[in-house]
Write a protein that holds these residues in place. Structure first.
Motif, mmCIF file in Angstrom:
data_model
loop_
_atom_site.group_PDB
_atom_site.id
_atom_site.type_symbol
_atom_site.label_atom_id
_atom_site.label_comp_id
_atom_site.label_asym_id
_atom_site.label_seq_id
_atom_site.Cartn_x
_atom_site.Cartn_y
_atom_site.Cartn_z
ATOM 1 N N LEU A 1 0.815 -1.205 0.000
ATOM 2 C CA LEU A 1 0.000 0.000 0.000
ATOM 3 C C LEU A 1 0.855 1.265 0.000
ATOM 4 N N THR A 2 2.128 1.116 0.354
ATOM 5 C CA THR A 2 3.031 2.265 0.379
ATOM 6 C C THR A 2 3.781 2.443 -0.936
ATOM 7 N N LYS A 3 4.233 1.336 -1.531
ATOM 8 C CA LYS A 3 5.169 1.450 -2.662
ATOM 9 C C LYS A 3 4.831 0.505 -3.808
ATOM 10 N N GLY A 4 3.650 -0.035 -3.843
ATOM 11 C CA GLY A 4 3.298 -0.918 -4.936
ATOM 12 C C GLY A 4 3.908 -2.301 -4.775
ATOM 13 N N PHE A 5 4.270 -2.924 -5.897
ATOM 14 C CA PHE A 5 4.740 -4.300 -5.877
ATOM 15 C C PHE A 5 6.244 -4.427 -5.596
ATOM 16 N N LEU A 6 6.950 -3.320 -5.497
ATOM 17 C CA LEU A 6 8.383 -3.371 -5.209
ATOM 18 C C LEU A 6 8.693 -4.131 -3.918
ATOM 19 N N PRO A 7 7.962 -3.932 -2.805
ATOM 20 C CA PRO A 7 8.269 -4.691 -1.588
ATOM 21 C C PRO A 7 8.156 -6.203 -1.771
ATOM 22 N N LEU A 8 7.233 -6.656 -2.636
ATOM 23 C CA LEU A 8 7.117 -8.091 -2.883
ATOM 24 C C LEU A 8 8.388 -8.634 -3.519
ATOM 25 N N ILE A 9 8.948 -7.857 -4.449
ATOM 26 C CA ILE A 9 10.195 -8.273 -5.091
ATOM 27 C C ILE A 9 11.329 -8.294 -4.082
ATOM 28 N N LEU A 10 11.405 -7.259 -3.247
ATOM 29 C CA LEU A 10 12.494 -7.168 -2.274
ATOM 30 C C LEU A 10 12.416 -8.273 -1.224
ATOM 31 N N ILE A 11 11.220 -8.510 -0.685
ATOM 32 C CA ILE A 11 11.091 -9.547 0.329
ATOM 33 C C ILE A 11 11.348 -10.919 -0.285
ATOM 34 N N GLY A 12 10.967 -11.089 -1.557
ATOM 35 C CA GLY A 12 11.258 -12.350 -2.232
ATOM 36 C C GLY A 12 12.757 -12.573 -2.404
ATOM 37 N N LEU A 13 13.480 -11.524 -2.787
ATOM 38 C CA LEU A 13 14.931 -11.645 -2.939
ATOM 39 C C LEU A 13 15.617 -11.909 -1.598
ATOM 40 N N ILE A 14 15.193 -11.181 -0.557
ATOM 41 C CA ILE A 14 15.792 -11.368 0.770
ATOM 42 C C ILE A 14 15.555 -12.782 1.270
ATOM 43 N N TRP A 15 14.311 -13.243 1.146
ATOM 44 C CA TRP A 15 13.980 -14.586 1.610
ATOM 45 C C TRP A 15 14.738 -15.645 0.808
ATOM 46 N N SER A 16 14.846 -15.463 -0.501
ATOM 47 C CA SER A 16 15.537 -16.446 -1.339
ATOM 48 C C SER A 16 16.999 -16.585 -0.940
ATOM 49 N N VAL A 17 17.666 -15.446 -0.724
ATOM 50 C CA VAL A 17 19.073 -15.481 -0.334
ATOM 51 C C VAL A 17 19.227 -16.133 1.040
ATOM 52 N N TYR A 18 18.377 -15.742 1.982
ATOM 53 C CA TYR A 18 18.471 -16.306 3.325
ATOM 54 C C TYR A 18 18.183 -17.804 3.314
ATOM 55 N N PHE A 19 17.141 -18.190 2.590
ATOM 56 C CA PHE A 19 16.788 -19.604 2.505
ATOM 57 C C PHE A 19 17.917 -20.410 1.881
ATOM 58 N N THR A 20 18.500 -19.895 0.813
ATOM 59 C CA THR A 20 19.560 -20.613 0.115
ATOM 60 C C THR A 20 20.797 -20.790 0.989
ATOM 61 N N LEU A 21 21.169 -19.747 1.726
ATOM 62 C CA LEU A 21 22.414 -19.775 2.483
ATOM 63 C C LEU A 21 22.301 -20.498 3.818
ATOM 64 N N TYR A 22 21.155 -20.397 4.486
ATOM 65 C CA TYR A 22 21.070 -20.852 5.870
ATOM 66 C C TYR A 22 20.026 -21.926 6.155
ATOM 67 N N LEU A 23 18.963 -21.969 5.354
ATOM 68 C CA LEU A 23 17.849 -22.802 5.773
ATOM 69 C C LEU A 23 17.601 -24.035 4.898
ATOM 70 N N ARG A 24 18.253 -24.151 3.807
ATOM 71 C CA ARG A 24 17.959 -25.257 2.883
ATOM 72 C C ARG A 24 18.126 -26.613 3.547
ATOM 73 N N ASP A 25 19.239 -26.811 4.244
ATOM 74 C CA ASP A 25 19.506 -28.092 4.875
ATOM 75 C C ASP A 25 18.678 -28.303 6.148
ATOM 76 N N SER A 26 18.517 -27.230 6.949
ATOM 77 C CA SER A 26 17.835 -27.393 8.227
ATOM 78 C C SER A 26 16.352 -27.639 8.089
ATOM 79 N N ILE A 27 15.706 -27.011 7.095
ATOM 80 C CA ILE A 27 14.278 -27.218 6.891
ATOM 81 C C ILE A 27 14.025 -28.506 6.140
ATOM 82 N N GLY A 28 14.921 -28.846 5.234
ATOM 83 C CA GLY A 28 14.802 -30.102 4.505
ATOM 84 C C GLY A 28 13.788 -30.069 3.368
ATOM 85 N N PHE A 29 13.610 -28.908 2.735
ATOM 86 C CA PHE A 29 12.717 -28.834 1.610
ATOM 87 C C PHE A 29 13.287 -29.536 0.374
ATOM 88 N N PHE A 30 14.632 -29.621 0.309
ATOM 89 C CA PHE A 30 15.265 -30.261 -0.855
ATOM 90 C C PHE A 30 16.060 -31.466 -0.392
#
Length: 207
Positions: free
Chosen positions: A178-207
């Motif tokens: 509501l503040t900045k349009g769809f840009l926050p969705l892109i940013l939160i997606g990028l942040i989550w992707s990097v964090y998931f790839t670096l720290y959570l892939r093995d611990s969560i066990g999605f792959f």
């Protein structure tokens, strides 16, 4: 021991007062600095005077370049405190100060009690951050909600997947959109992707 505790409390209160002063002192002592500040404040003023809170107008013409949340908040500020520079800048200044408070609480919870006040005081006295927080722009308000979304997402992952944190993620992202349009969705997606790839892939066990 009691004296040391009181000394720490006094030191923390001094830092809090300093940060509050940096964010809010003199917000209305100077005019709107550029065309963007004036443009956004004028739209909020016309919302207040015209009573149309759905479609923003600028000089009587429809102006729908940006989502309306910043305009809504400034309109509320104008209604409470009058139409002036201080009321316009109160919204971004409060958003910047809220980021400092969130990081203080988050740092205490995740890292340790003594780290929270350090994070709060360092960010709250950073010149660049203060400058943007004292200007009428969308970016600092978006950053506030984006920060809340990231912190809630981290706590949801590491604090037992509590629904309260997940609701915080969704509501914060919604307010950011509501503040900045769809840009926050892109940013939160990028942040989550990097964090998931670096720290959570093995611990969560999605792959």
């Amino acid at each position: 021991m009691i004296f040391a505790h009181k000394k720490d409390m006094l030191w923390q209160l001094t830092l809090v007062f300093l940060v509050v002063f940096c964010f809010f002192a003199g917000l209305g002592r100077y005019g709107l600095l550029d065309n963007n500040e004036g443009l956004y404040a004028q739209i909020a003023k016309e919302m207040l005077l015209g009573g149309n809170y759905v479609i923003p107008h600028l000089n009587g013409c429809i102006y729908i370049e940006k989502p309306p949340l910043l305009y809504w908040l400034m309109t509320l500020s104008f209604k409470l405190f009058g139409v002036n520079e201080w009321a316009a800048r109160l919204v971004p200044a409060t958003a910047g100060f809220s980021i400092c408070l969130m990081l203080w609480r988050f740092s205490e919870k995740v890292v340790g009690k003594n780290h929270g006040i350090k994070v709060f005081s360092i960010l709250g006295t950073s010149i660049g951050f203060l400058i943007f927080s004292r200007m009428v722009f969308f970016d600092i308000l978006m950053t506030c909600f984006l920060t809340a979304a990231c912190l809630c997402l981290y706590l949801w992952i590491h604090e037992g997947r509590k629904n309260l944190y997940l609701m915080g993620v969704y509501s914060s992202i919604s307010l950011a959109v509501l503040t900045k349009g769809f840009l926050p969705l892109i940013l939160i997606g990028l942040i989550w992707s990097v964090y998931f790839t670096l720290y959570l892939r093995d611990s969560i066990g999605f792959f």
